[in-house]
Design a protein around this motif. Structure first.
Motif, PDB file in Angstrom:
ATOM      1  N   GLY A  97       0.613  -0.565  -0.027  1.00  0.00           N
ATOM      2  CA  GLY A  97      -0.006   0.071   0.070  1.00  0.00           C
ATOM      3  C   GLY A  97       0.538   1.397  -0.729  1.00  0.00           C
ATOM      4  O   GLY A  97       0.534   2.573  -0.094  1.00  0.00           O
ATOM      5  N   ASP A  98       1.820   1.388   0.043  1.00  0.00           N
ATOM      6  CA  ASP A  98       2.759   1.586   0.256  1.00  0.00           C
ATOM      7  C   ASP A  98       3.072   3.038  -1.082  1.00  0.00           C
ATOM      8  O   ASP A  98       2.651   2.857  -2.279  1.00  0.00           O
ATOM      9  CB  ASP A  98       4.244   2.422   0.535  1.00  0.00           C
ATOM     10  CG  ASP A  98       4.520   1.802   1.966  1.00  0.00           C
ATOM     11  OD1 ASP A  98       3.733   2.133   2.887  1.00  0.00           O
ATOM     12  OD2 ASP A  98       5.683   1.962   2.727  1.00  0.00           O
ATOM     13  N   LEU A  99       3.356   4.336  -1.005  1.00  0.00           N
ATOM     14  CA  LEU A  99       2.771   5.364  -1.491  1.00  0.00           C
ATOM     15  C   LEU A  99       4.494   6.123  -2.361  1.00  0.00           C
ATOM     16  O   LEU A  99       5.341   6.667  -1.364  1.00  0.00           O
ATOM     17  CB  LEU A  99       2.363   6.569  -1.718  1.00  0.00           C
ATOM     18  CG  LEU A  99       0.529   5.698  -1.576  1.00  0.00           C
ATOM     19  CD1 LEU A  99       0.004   7.823  -1.443  1.00  0.00           C
ATOM     20  CD2 LEU A  99       0.167   5.532  -3.066  1.00  0.00           C
ATOM     21  N   LEU A 100       4.909   5.649  -3.281  1.00  0.00           N
ATOM     22  CA  LEU A 100       6.183   6.888  -3.546  1.00  0.00           C
ATOM     23  C   LEU A 100       5.843   8.225  -4.927  1.00  0.00           C
ATOM     24  O   LEU A 100       4.568   8.230  -5.422  1.00  0.00           O
ATOM     25  CB  LEU A 100       7.368   5.711  -5.215  1.00  0.00           C
ATOM     26  CG  LEU A 100       6.972   4.232  -5.029  1.00  0.00           C
ATOM     27  CD1 LEU A 100       7.360   3.147  -6.110  1.00  0.00           C
ATOM     28  CD2 LEU A 100       8.246   3.930  -3.410  1.00  0.00           C
ATOM     29  N   THR A 101       7.068   8.920  -4.691  1.00  0.00           N
ATOM     30  CA  THR A 101       6.705   9.901  -5.583  1.00  0.00           C
ATOM     31  C   THR A 101       8.369   9.463  -6.424  1.00  0.00           C
ATOM     32  O   THR A 101       9.145   9.382  -5.815  1.00  0.00           O
ATOM     33  CB  THR A 101       6.647  10.736  -5.191  1.00  0.00           C
ATOM     34  OG1 THR A 101       6.876  11.661  -6.008  1.00  0.00           O
ATOM     35  CG2 THR A 101       7.605  11.678  -4.256  1.00  0.00           C
ATOM     36  N   TRP A 102       8.657  11.101  -7.274  1.00  0.00           N
ATOM     37  CA  TRP A 102      10.298  10.510  -8.287  1.00  0.00           C
ATOM     38  C   TRP A 102      10.778  12.129  -7.476  1.00  0.00           C
ATOM     39  O   TRP A 102       9.585  13.079  -8.061  1.00  0.00           O
ATOM     40  CB  TRP A 102      10.005  10.905  -9.100  1.00  0.00           C
ATOM     41  CG  TRP A 102      11.207  10.553 -10.464  1.00  0.00           C
ATOM     42  CD1 TRP A 102      10.955  11.788 -11.125  1.00  0.00           C
ATOM     43  CD2 TRP A 102      11.594   9.915 -10.463  1.00  0.00           C
ATOM     44  NE1 TRP A 102      12.030  11.577 -12.293  1.00  0.00           N
ATOM     45  CE2 TRP A 102      12.361  10.072 -11.611  1.00  0.00           C
ATOM     46  CE3 TRP A 102      12.504   8.504  -9.877  1.00  0.00           C
ATOM     47  CZ2 TRP A 102      13.629   9.806 -11.683  1.00  0.00           C
ATOM     48  CZ3 TRP A 102      13.464   8.164 -10.264  1.00  0.00           C
ATOM     49  CH2 TRP A 102      14.276   8.474 -11.398  1.00  0.00           C
ATOM     50  N   ALA A 103      11.492  12.568  -7.368  1.00  0.00           N
ATOM     51  CA  ALA A 103      12.915  12.913  -7.509  1.00  0.00           C
ATOM     52  C   ALA A 103      13.144  13.549  -8.472  1.00  0.00           C
ATOM     53  O   ALA A 103      13.831  13.546  -9.230  1.00  0.00           O
ATOM     54  CB  ALA A 103      13.736  13.220  -6.933  1.00  0.00           C
ATOM     55  N   THR A 104      12.139  15.401  -9.539  1.00  0.00           N
ATOM     56  CA  THR A 104      11.810  15.420 -10.600  1.00  0.00           C
ATOM     57  C   THR A 104      13.391  15.763 -11.187  1.00  0.00           C
ATOM     58  O   THR A 104      13.982  16.551 -12.215  1.00  0.00           O
ATOM     59  CB  THR A 104      11.161  15.672 -11.166  1.00  0.00           C
ATOM     60  OG1 THR A 104      11.525  17.597 -10.332  1.00  0.00           O
ATOM     61  CG2 THR A 104       9.500  15.683 -11.050  1.00  0.00           C
ATOM     62  N   ALA A 141       7.795   7.190   1.062  1.00  0.00           N
ATOM     63  CA  ALA A 141       9.324   7.303  -0.346  1.00  0.00           C
ATOM     64  C   ALA A 141       9.803   8.362  -1.326  1.00  0.00           C
ATOM     65  O   ALA A 141       7.800   7.728  -2.322  1.00  0.00           O
ATOM     66  CB  ALA A 141       9.766   6.046  -0.154  1.00  0.00           C
ATOM     67  N   VAL A 142      10.223   8.412  -0.871  1.00  0.00           N
ATOM     68  CA  VAL A 142      10.736   9.597  -2.622  1.00  0.00           C
ATOM     69  C   VAL A 142      12.298   8.447  -3.389  1.00  0.00           C
ATOM     70  O   VAL A 142      13.020   8.260  -2.554  1.00  0.00           O
ATOM     71  CB  VAL A 142      11.849  10.949  -1.928  1.00  0.00           C
ATOM     72  CG1 VAL A 142      11.973  11.316  -3.362  1.00  0.00           C
ATOM     73  CG2 VAL A 142      10.583  11.852  -1.266  1.00  0.00           C
ATOM     74  N   LEU A 143      11.678   8.165  -5.015  1.00  0.00           N
ATOM     75  CA  LEU A 143      13.417   7.909  -5.567  1.00  0.00           C
ATOM     76  C   LEU A 143      13.860   8.607  -6.424  1.00  0.00           C
ATOM     77  O   LEU A 143      13.291   9.738  -6.719  1.00  0.00           O
ATOM     78  CB  LEU A 143      12.410   6.477  -6.221  1.00  0.00           C
ATOM     79  CG  LEU A 143      11.776   5.108  -5.970  1.00  0.00           C
ATOM     80  CD1 LEU A 143      11.116   4.769  -7.021  1.00  0.00           C
ATOM     81  CD2 LEU A 143      12.220   4.878  -5.159  1.00  0.00           C
ATOM     82  N   ALA A 144      15.412   8.761  -6.037  1.00  0.00           N
ATOM     83  CA  ALA A 144      15.611   9.440  -6.448  1.00  0.00           C
ATOM     84  C   ALA A 144      17.105   9.239  -7.444  1.00  0.00           C
ATOM     85  O   ALA A 144      17.606   8.350  -6.469  1.00  0.00           O
ATOM     86  CB  ALA A 144      16.787  10.490  -5.360  1.00  0.00           C
TER      87      ALA A 144
END
Length: 206
Positions: A97-104, A141-144
Motif C-alpha cells: 500500500g505504500d505510495l511513491l514519488t519521484w525526485a524530478t 518514499a521518494v525515489l532519486a
C-alpha cells in the motif's frame, strides 16, 4: 474504489489543529485512506493497471490523480527491474500500500564515504538537494536517481536529516547526513527513465 469516501474527504477534510493549507490537508487524508485500503498497490501489476489507477482517481478528482502520477510510473518500473534485496523491499512496500514519488531533479548528491552503502558496508550517509512536484509528506518514499553511483535511492521523507519547503510550483527537499541502509539503494544498469517500462506521466493540471 470507494469514490464517495474520497470525494467527501477532499470536499471536507478533517483539518489538523493549526493547519493552514486546506488543499494539502485534504490530500493527506485522501492519501492515508488510499494507503490504508491499499488502493494503489495494484499499480505494480502492469502498465495497464497503473494507468487504470490514475484514470479512476481522475474521475474522482483530477488534483488527487495528479499526486499519484509518479507512483503509477514508478511501480511498474520497479516490478520490471531485476530482483534484488533492495528492489524487493521497496516493491513489497508498494504491494502493501505504500505510495511513491519521484525526485524530478537531483540538484546535488554526495555520499559521506564517497560511495553508497553495499553488502560489505551496509550503512552509509548522504547529503543532497532534490526537487519534487508535491509535498514529500504525502508519500512513504521518494525515489532519486544518483547517476554518479548508478543507484536508485529510496528516501523516506520522515527520516532524521530530511527537510523540505515549498519552492515555486514544487518543493525543495534537503538531506543533511541522512542515514541509508543497503536495502534502500537499488543498483540499476542505466537511468531508470530509459527502462522500457517507464512512461512519462501527463503534466500536472495547472
Amino acid at each position: 474504489m470507494p469514490d464517495a469516501v474520497l470525494r467527501d474527504m477532499l470536499a471536507d477534510p478533517a483539518l489538523p489543529v493549526g493547519a493552514t493549507d486546506r488543499r494539502l490537508a485534504a490530500l493527506h487524508e485522501a492519501h492515508d485512506h488510499i494507503v490504508s485500503r491499499r488502493l494503489a498497490a495494484g499499480a505494480a501489476a502492469s502498465l495497464e493497471a497503473a494507468a487504470g489507477l490514475v484514470a479512476r482517481l481522475a474521475a474522482i478528482d483530477p488534483a488527487l490523480a495528479a499526486t499519484l502520477r509518479w507512483h503509477a510510473t514508478l511501480a511498474p518500473v520497479l516490478a520490471a527491474l531485476p530482483a534484488s534485496r533492495a528492489r524487493n523491499a521497496v516493491l513489497g512496500d508498494v504491494r502493501r500500500g505504500d505510495l511513491l514519488t519521484w525526485a524530478t531533479s537531483v540538484r546535488s548528491w554526495t555520499w559521506q564515504d564517497g560511495w553508497p552503502p553495499a553488502d560489505s558496508a551496509p550503512i552509509g550517509a548522504a547529503d543532497g538537494e532534490l526537487t519534487l512536484d508535491e509535498s514529500p509528506a504525502l508519500y512513504d518514499a521518494v525515489l532519486a536517481w544518483d547517476p554518479a553511483s548508478g543507484v536508485l535511492v529510496v528516501v523516506p521523507p520522515q527520516r532524521n536529516g530530511v527537510s523540505w519547503e515549498p519552492a515555486g510550483a514544487g518543493w525543495t527537499v534537503r538531506l543533511t547526513r541522512v542515514t541509508f541502509h543497503a536495502d534502500e539503494v537499488i543498483r540499476v544498469a542505466t537511468d531508470p527513465r530509459r527502462h522500457p517500462a517507464w512512461r512519462d506521466p501527463a503534466p500536472r493540471p495547472s
